[in-house]
Enzyme design. Structure first.
Site, PDB file in Angstrom:
ATOM      1  N   THR A 141       2.229  -0.908  10.308  1.00 42.00           N
ATOM      2  CA  THR A 141       2.646  -1.150   8.924  1.00 42.00           C
ATOM      3  C   THR A 141       4.107  -0.773   8.672  1.00 42.00           C
ATOM      4  O   THR A 141       4.654  -1.120   7.639  1.00 42.00           O
ATOM      5  CB  THR A 141       1.792  -0.335   7.924  1.00 42.00           C
ATOM      6  OG1 THR A 141       1.952   1.044   8.221  1.00 42.00           O
ATOM      7  CG2 THR A 141       0.324  -0.714   7.991  1.00 42.00           C
ATOM      8  N   PRO A 173       2.454   2.646  18.304  1.00 44.53           N
ATOM      9  CA  PRO A 173       3.344   1.939  17.377  1.00 44.53           C
ATOM     10  C   PRO A 173       2.609   1.726  16.067  1.00 44.53           C
ATOM     11  O   PRO A 173       1.428   1.355  16.070  1.00 44.53           O
ATOM     12  CB  PRO A 173       3.592   0.594  18.077  1.00 44.53           C
ATOM     13  CG  PRO A 173       2.435   0.399  18.989  1.00 44.53           C
ATOM     14  CD  PRO A 173       1.897   1.756  19.344  1.00 44.53           C
ATOM     15  N   SER A 174       3.297   1.939  14.946  1.00 44.67           N
ATOM     16  CA  SER A 174       2.676   1.693  13.651  1.00 44.67           C
ATOM     17  C   SER A 174       2.482   0.190  13.465  1.00 44.67           C
ATOM     18  O   SER A 174       3.273  -0.605  13.946  1.00 44.67           O
ATOM     19  CB  SER A 174       3.578   2.236  12.545  1.00 44.67           C
ATOM     20  OG  SER A 174       3.227   1.657  11.309  1.00 44.67           O
ATOM     21  N   ASP A 223      -6.372   2.626  -1.996  1.00 46.42           N
ATOM     22  CA  ASP A 223      -7.470   2.527  -1.026  1.00 46.42           C
ATOM     23  C   ASP A 223      -7.575   3.779  -0.146  1.00 46.42           C
ATOM     24  O   ASP A 223      -8.416   3.839   0.746  1.00 46.42           O
ATOM     25  CB  ASP A 223      -7.379   1.233  -0.179  1.00 46.42           C
ATOM     26  CG  ASP A 223      -6.088   1.098   0.590  1.00 46.42           C
ATOM     27  OD1 ASP A 223      -5.263   2.036   0.563  1.00 46.42           O
ATOM     28  OD2 ASP A 223      -5.897   0.040   1.223  1.00 46.42           O
ATOM     29  N   GLU A 249     -10.582   7.431   8.065  1.00 45.45           N
ATOM     30  CA  GLU A 249      -9.399   7.820   8.815  1.00 45.45           C
ATOM     31  C   GLU A 249      -8.947   9.147   8.224  1.00 45.45           C
ATOM     32  O   GLU A 249      -9.176   9.412   7.037  1.00 45.45           O
ATOM     33  CB  GLU A 249      -8.302   6.769   8.659  1.00 45.45           C
ATOM     34  CG  GLU A 249      -8.682   5.448   9.293  1.00 45.45           C
ATOM     35  CD  GLU A 249      -7.560   4.420   9.229  1.00 45.45           C
ATOM     36  OE1 GLU A 249      -7.051   4.064  10.288  1.00 45.45           O
ATOM     37  OE2 GLU A 249      -7.214   3.988   8.116  1.00 45.45           O
ATOM     38  N   ALA A 250      -8.268   9.963   9.029  1.00 44.94           N
ATOM     39  CA  ALA A 250      -7.808  11.264   8.528  1.00 44.94           C
ATOM     40  C   ALA A 250      -6.901  11.076   7.312  1.00 44.94           C
ATOM     41  O   ALA A 250      -6.832  11.934   6.432  1.00 44.94           O
ATOM     42  CB  ALA A 250      -7.071  12.009   9.637  1.00 44.94           C
ATOM     43  N   ASP A 262      -1.911   1.439  -3.474  1.00 43.38           N
ATOM     44  CA  ASP A 262      -2.884   0.413  -3.893  1.00 43.38           C
ATOM     45  C   ASP A 262      -4.289   0.990  -4.014  1.00 43.38           C
ATOM     46  O   ASP A 262      -5.276   0.252  -4.077  1.00 43.38           O
ATOM     47  CB  ASP A 262      -2.855  -0.808  -2.969  1.00 43.38           C
ATOM     48  CG  ASP A 262      -3.304  -0.487  -1.555  1.00 43.38           C
ATOM     49  OD1 ASP A 262      -3.306   0.706  -1.180  1.00 43.38           O
ATOM     50  OD2 ASP A 262      -3.671  -1.424  -0.818  1.00 43.38           O
ATOM     51  N   SER A 267       0.794  -1.230   0.000  1.00 43.33           N
ATOM     52  CA  SER A 267       0.000   0.000   0.000  1.00 43.33           C
ATOM     53  C   SER A 267       0.828   1.283   0.000  1.00 43.33           C
ATOM     54  O   SER A 267       1.499   1.576  -0.974  1.00 43.33           O
ATOM     55  CB  SER A 267      -0.946  -0.050   1.194  1.00 43.33           C
ATOM     56  OG  SER A 267      -1.945   0.897   1.063  1.00 43.33           O
TER      57      SER A 267
HETATM   58  C1  G16 Z   1      -3.082   0.832   6.416  1.00 39.90           C
HETATM   59  C2  G16 Z   1      -4.421   0.615   7.063  1.00 39.90           C
HETATM   60  C3  G16 Z   1      -4.980   1.928   7.557  1.00 39.90           C
HETATM   61  C4  G16 Z   1      -3.978   2.587   8.492  1.00 39.90           C
HETATM   62  C5  G16 Z   1      -2.612   2.702   7.809  1.00 39.90           C
HETATM   63  C6  G16 Z   1      -1.533   3.162   8.748  1.00 39.90           C
HETATM   64  O1  G16 Z   1      -3.233   1.669   5.302  1.00 39.90           O
HETATM   65  O2  G16 Z   1      -5.291   0.011   6.140  1.00 39.90           O
HETATM   66  O3  G16 Z   1      -6.188   1.680   8.214  1.00 39.90           O
HETATM   67  O4  G16 Z   1      -4.396   3.851   8.856  1.00 39.90           O
HETATM   68  O5  G16 Z   1      -2.200   1.434   7.328  1.00 39.90           O
HETATM   69  O6  G16 Z   1      -1.444   2.244   9.808  1.00 39.90           O
HETATM   70  P1  G16 Z   1      -0.318   2.335  10.894  1.00 39.90           P
HETATM   71  O7  G16 Z   1      -0.423   3.710  11.470  1.00 39.90           O
HETATM   72  O8  G16 Z   1      -0.655   1.260  11.885  1.00 39.90           O
HETATM   73  O9  G16 Z   1       0.990   2.150  10.202  1.00 39.90           O
HETATM   74  P2  G16 Z   1      -2.569   1.321   3.930  1.00 39.90           P
HETATM   75  O10 G16 Z   1      -3.135   2.321   2.990  1.00 39.90           O
HETATM   76  O11 G16 Z   1      -1.095   1.425   4.118  1.00 39.90           O
HETATM   77  O12 G16 Z   1      -3.027  -0.102   3.682  1.00 39.90           O
END
Ligand code: G16
EC number: 5.4.2.3
Length: 543
Positions: free
Chosen positions: A502, A499-500, A280, A370-371, A278, A65
């Protein structure tokens, strides 16, 4: 049958090559692509079991993503097009981390525990983004699916929301739409054009926009929409795949950096849209006459959409419960506007569309964003029926009938399965057109509080734990107390850390009344995290 069924799953080509622990995070597994092959293989196996367990087709998307090109990842999509059920996220994590020697027994254990009938056929619908590592990961996932004799529908290069769409269409025998990419484009484009055809617009709306496609798979979809919407919506495409994925472009970059992406020409007051790798997520932005950058993020889209639905419900005389779901990242200005001006109930949940989606299901019409621009609108089955029936009611006045038909049509423009940048963009365009608004009019609804996001690198981000929809930090002890002390110094100040799920970082969010103070607030909190949570590399500073 069980033990012999899993006899051939161990495959030396896909043996576990990484000692670190993998977690099914905010949106599936996501990390450096070169260590992911065995995880993809195992998720191919798991997707077959999930399909058998649900007696329905399952989706498997290969993407990271918004992350940069070296990363990749995988997310599984459940039969109704929603994210994988939470209890199976744990199963996925366990399966990804098991030793090769225990793989067979763990699969047998899952199938017994989940009471899976192994004689049921399995179908996995698979898609991938444009990353260079995606084909090799696709091969690994296919090997896993084949090892358990699953059937595969390979969609090739698709956006994440397109995959979700095809999964739900497949499992509803086409009731949600034709389960093909052509079906997707045609459904959205047809209803978009039909709504537009009913409106004579005299306002400030101009049907041209600039789209930053993050050099990702969304560029392919955007080109298709250019074709389908020729003469109706004029989409000028930038970052169309010839540059580096998500690098200084795309929705995440725009939202966090609050600046123009590479390559987009800064024509004054022109509506610009940015999607992520991606497709979304979506955000809007523009440059004003003084060269100042203006961001219209997920909060703006949510409020625009909720206000429009409220207006259509009121005008059509249909009584349905409308609600809005946000996360801690929602700007305080938007939450005040939703509660005090729109007077729509608003809920706050942890980050991750899976959490927002679940909460939004509690409303007849649930708007969630989400913002960062990830969101959609979902309808209860009963609400959809009520909307359809109301539009047929012959007792309605002309004004009520028009609003009621529009409500019915707009629901078809929305990809309810998950946030869909391009469907969301068409929805925003529809609303702006209906109101005769340009981007400046849209922005006038409320004022955002100045805000800033920072990333802090620490040894182990998981030592940070949170509660209360991530607005309060539980560990390390003292961190929250210290954040509170800092925040108190700033008028309308608010800050949280988490913590993230992703990226291997801790995220810091800060907002306050003064734009000249907001950086200071964010850096003060970031450096606190650095000191109390084991920061690595240089300490955050104002310079
Ligand atoms: C994904 C999730 C989102 C989230 C984002 C960041 O987005 O689908 O809901 O807000 O990651 O998450 P985090 O702050 O835990 O890193 P995407 O667009 O990367 O799939």
């Amino acid at each position: 049958m069980e033990s012999s069924y899993f006899n051939n799953v161990v495959n030396s080509e896909y043996s576990r090559k990484n000692d670190g622990r993998m977690e099914y995070g905010t949106a599936g597994f996501r990390t450096k692509s070169d260590i992911l092959e065995y995880v993809l293989y195992r998720m191919g196996l798991l997707a077959v079991l999930r399909s058998k367990a649900k007696k329905a087709a399952i989706g498997l998307m290969i993407t990271a993503s918004h992350n940069l090109e070296p990363d990749n990842g995988i997310k599984l999509v459940d039969p109704a097009g929603e994210m994988l059920e939470a209890s199976w996220e744990m199963i996925a994590t366990n399966l990804a981390n098991v030793l090769d020697s225990d793989l067979t027994s763990m699969l047998a254990h899952i199938s017994t525990k989940e009471n899976i009938d192994l004689s049921v056929p399995a179908t996995v619908i698979i898609g991938r983004d444009t990353r260079k590592s995606s084909p090799i990961l696709l091969k690994a996932a296919l090997a896993g699916i084949k090892a358990l004799n699953g059937n595969v529908t390979d969609l090739g290069l698709v956006t994440t929301p397109q995959l979700h769409y095809v999964v739900v269409c497949t499992n509803t025998d086409g009731a949600y739409g034709d389960p093909t990419l052509q079906g997707y484009y045609s459904k959205l484009a047809t209803v978009f054009k039909s709504i537009r055809g009913t409106e004579i617009n005299n306002g400030k709306y101009i049907s041209g926009l600039q789209l930053d496609a993050a050099n990702g798979v969304g560029a392919i979809a955007a080109r298709e929409f250019q074709r389908y919407l020729k003469g109706v919506l004029d989409i000028k495409l930038f970052n169309d795949g010839s540059g580096n994925l998500n690098y200084m472009c795309g929705a995440d970059y725009i939202k966090v950096q609050q600046t123009l992406p590479l390559n987009i020409t800064s024509e004054k007051s022109v509506r610009c849209v940015s999607i992520d790798g991606d497709a979304d997520r979506v955000v809007y932005f523009y440059i004003d006459g003084n060269n100042k950058f203006h961001l219209l993020d997920g909060d703006r889209i949510a409020t625009l959409v909720a206000a429009y639905f409220k207006e259509l419900l009121e005008t059509s005389g249909l009584s349905l419960q409308l609600g809005l779901v946000q996360t801690a990242y929602a700007n305080g200005g938007s939450t005040d506007y939703i509660s005090n001006v729109l007077k729509v109930p608003v809920a706050c949940v942890p980050t991750g569309v899976k959490h927002l989606h679940k909460k939004a299901l509690e409303f007849d019409i649930g708007v969630y964003f989400e913002a960062n621009g990830h969101g959609t609108v979902i309808f209860k089955g009963t609400a959809k029926e009520a909307i359809k029936n109301h539009a047929k009611n012959e007792m309605l006045s002309t004004i009520q009938r028009v609003a009621s038909s529009k409500l019915r049509d707009v629901t078809d423009l929305i990809n309810e399965t998950v946030g869909d940048a391009l469907s969301d963009m068409l929805l925003v365009e529809t609303i702006l057109h209906a109101k005769g608004w340009d981007v400046i009019e849209w922005e006038k609804s409320y004022n955002d509080l100045p805000n800033k996001q920072l990333k802090v690198r620490v040894k182990d981000r998981n030592i940070i734990t949170t509660t209360n929809a991530e607005r309060h930090c539980l560990t390390p002890v003292c961190l929250q107390e210290e954040i509170d002390k800092i925040v108190l110094k700033y008028s309308r100040g608010r800050s949280f850390v988490r913590p993230s799920g992703t990226e291997d970082i801790v995220r810091v969010y800060a907002e306050c009344e003064s734009s000249s103070d907001v950086n200071k607030l964010a850096v003060e909190v970031a450096s606190l995290v650095y000191r109390l949570a084991g920061g690595v590399g240089p300490e955050p500073s104002l310079s």
